[in-house]
Design a protein around this motif. Structure first.
Motif: not given
Length: 181
Positions: A18-21, A44-49, A64-69, A111-118
């Motif tokens: 659910y969005s926001g959770y 691993n558990i990851l929230i892409p931001t 900090t904004e979520k990439i995929f809410p 990897e692309a997401l982790q790079k974007r987050m880093g």
């Protein structure tokens, strides 16, 4: 869960929440992994931001904004146990995949997401040049128009010449406070 799940090994999967959770799901899932003893199946558990720059009351803020809410990534081995633990975590609506079978996302996507987050400092997207007419969209000179005199990319600032009482006055602004006309 269907028994025809193939053993794909350790992969990243996307779960829908659910969005926001997202934080709530990540927290609960970490607790469930520990209490149900599936640390050998869920890794691993990851929230892409990502970090973004916003201007509020003339001040620059990095948020900090979520990439995929509504989505959380989980690196796991899919077994009956691990599937059950994730699927029955409160506020999880399901795995992304076909039917009830989770489909992993590619290593390249992760990897692309982790790079974007880093990326620590958000980059400016500058599409203005010296001499260009701009409209000021924030701050005390909001709605004034002027001409770009200087651009300081490192600091994210732009100097705009604004006509005040018939005289051109240089005003230093943040890139996010101007818009090209």
């Amino acid at each position: 869960m269907p028994k025809q799940i193939l053993d794909r090994g350790r992969q990243w999967y996307v779960i829908h929440t659910y969005s926001g959770y997202e934080e709530n799901v990540a927290h609960n899932l970490r607790q469930r992994v520990e209490s149900m003893g599936v640390e050998d199946k869920i890794f691993n558990i990851l929230i892409p931001t990502e970090k973004k720059i916003k201007i509020k009351n003339g001040q620059r803020k990095i948020i900090t904004e979520k990439i995929f809410p509504g989505y959380v990534l989980v690196e796991m081995l899919v077994t009956d146990d691990s599937w059950y633990v994730v699927r029955n975590t409160p506020n999880v609506t399901g795995f992304i995949g076909s039917g009830t079978t989770p489909v992993p996302i590619s290593k390249e996507e992760v990897e692309a997401l982790q790079k974007r987050m880093g990326v620590e400092e958000p980059k400016f997207k500058i599409d203005i040049t010296s001499g260009m007419p701009v409209r000021i969209i924030d701050g005390p000179f909001k709605n004034y128009e002027g001409k770009v005199a200087e651009i300081d990319e490192k600091r994210g600032k732009v100097k705009v010449l604004v006509s005040v009482f018939g005289r051109e006055t240089p005003v230093e602004l943040d890139f996010l406070q101007v818009k090209k006309i």
